[in-house]
Design an enzyme around this catalytic site. Structure first.
Site, PDB file in Angstrom:
ATOM      1  N   ASP A 132       7.172 -25.012  -8.543  1.00 22.42           N
ATOM      2  CA  ASP A 132       5.376 -25.478  -9.330  1.00 22.42           C
ATOM      3  C   ASP A 132       5.591 -25.014 -10.615  1.00 22.42           C
ATOM      4  OD1 ASP A 132       5.905 -27.052  -6.629  1.00 22.42           O
ATOM      5  OD2 ASP A 132       4.061 -25.799  -6.016  1.00 22.42           O
ATOM      6  N   ARG A 182      11.277 -31.861 -11.510  1.00 26.97           N
ATOM      7  CA  ARG A 182      10.396 -33.387 -11.153  1.00 26.97           C
ATOM      8  C   ARG A 182       8.903 -33.187 -12.166  1.00 26.97           C
ATOM      9  NH1 ARG A 182       6.865 -29.727  -7.507  1.00 26.97           N
ATOM     10  NH2 ARG A 182       8.012 -29.707  -6.250  1.00 26.97           N
TER      11      ARG A 182
END
Ligand SMILES: Cc1cc2nc3c(=O)[nH]c(=O)nc-3n(C[C@H](O)[C@H](O)[C@H](O)COP(=O)(O)OP(=O)(O)OC[C@H]3O[C@@H](n4cnc5c(N)ncnc54)[C@H](O)[C@@H]3O)c2cc1C
Length: 308
Positions: A132, A182
């Site tokens: 992340d 992402r």
């Protein structure tokens, strides 16, 4: 940034509010909208249900900015166990993790070792490891960590945020490692010196960076993931992918559990690769406030939970 979003992101930093919310039954009811339950088993069962309808999943244990390296060891061990569960149950499930959960604040090198260990476990269990992206002060270090992990393991990916001015350059530089990226709009309260304050600019930047990634995907030079619930934007990107000759499966669409659920199912039925990010764990307060900030109308769900 809207006043409501700004206030909710500020509230996310309040330890007092965190204590109050965590102790109240109504807030436990309200978070059910965004997570199947606090335990790993809840997340694994939800992953099985989604797999049955053709959707992959990504699991993440909530928590950030741990206070010690021994806490980071525990997080690593927890995820090693999760990879074993994924393999044993044959689930199409990946894991995504925040570097602050693995000790980046205490020791960059320890964090790197933990990520390498987890990337290897991911490979051995047929899964994959995602990193992340947290607030802008972590971007350089997080990209550095990703490069180390990517150098040894193919099945690893990194979140990148379109609200940051620096992102097109970061993506251009990362293309040399054939990254899995992402792309998300960005969830943190950032100063106007580093990020677009206006949502419209963030949306435009998302489209532009997606094109950068789709161009690279044409020759297998990147795996673009559109991490957004912005359905008109997703539809435009699917059409663009088709124009460019990038096929279904050469890009993916990832969304959060509980948001745009019907659209997730529709896109899956249309043959798109859709994955749902499922959060679990007890430390949900900050994460939950960010979900409210993304759509202040969500505060309505909290109010409804207070009354019933
Ligand atoms: C798979 C995934 C991984 C992520 N990882 C990261 C990360 O590593 N780092 C990071 O900074 N951010 C991350 N995010 C969060 C992201 O940055 C955004 O804050 C979040 O996705 C909301 O923006 P949006 O792209 O959905 O678009 P928006 O334009 O904000 O929303 C589009 C539409 O989606 C719906 N929607 C969006 N959010 C919500 C919500 N909370 N509740 C209900 N409806 C909603 C609304 O209908 C809205 O109109 C991630 C998001 C996803 C989907």
């Amino acid at each position: 940034m809207s006043i409501a979003r700004s206030l909710l992101l500020k509230a996310a930093e309040s330890p007092w509010l965190a204590r109050q919310m965590s102790e109240r039954a109504f807030s436990r009811r309200a978070i059910k909208k965004f997570m199947p339950g606090e335990e790993l088993e809840d997340a694994l069962q939800a992953a099985r249900r989604l797999a049955a309808q053709g959707q992959g999943t990504i699991l993440t244990q909530l928590g950030e900015a741990l206070g010690s390296l021994s806490a980071a060891d525990q997080v690593r061990d927890h995820y090693l166990q999760v990879f074993k569960e994924i393999k044993a149950r044959g689930l199409p499930t990946w894991i995504s993790i925040k570097p602050t959960q693995l000790g980046i604040d205490q020791s960059l090198e320890t964090c790197r070792q933990h990520l390498l260990t987890l990337a290897q476990a991911a490979e051995q269990s047929g899964s994959s490891l995602w990193i992340d992206m947290e607030d802008h002060t972590y971007v350089d270090r997080t990209i550095d960590l990703y490069r180390s992990v990517r150098a040894r393991h193919d099945r690893t990916g990194l979140a990148i945020q379109s609200y940051l001015f620096r992102t097109p350059k970061d993506v251009a530089a990362l293309l040399e490692v054939k990254p899995w990226i992402r792309l998300v709009k960005g969830a943190y309260k950032e100063p106007a010196t580093v990020a677009f304050p206006a949502k419209r600019d963030v949306d435009l930047a998302f489209y532009d960076v997606s094109l950068q990634l789709l161009e690279a995907a044409r020759t297998g030079g990147a795996l673009p993931i559109f991490g957004t619930h912005d359905i008109p934007l997703v539809r435009r990107l699917i059409a663009k992918a088709r124009d460019l000759g990038v096929k279904q499966g050469q890009y993916e669409i990832h969304m959060l559990y509980g948001i745009r659920t019907a659209d997730q199912a529709d896109l899956t039925r249309e043959g798109e690769t859709v994955k749902t990010l499922i959060s679990y764990g007890h430390a949900w307060f900050k994460w939950y406030m960010r979900r409210l900030a993304e759509r202040p109308a969500n505060v309505w769900f909290v109010m409804k939970s207070i009354v019933g």
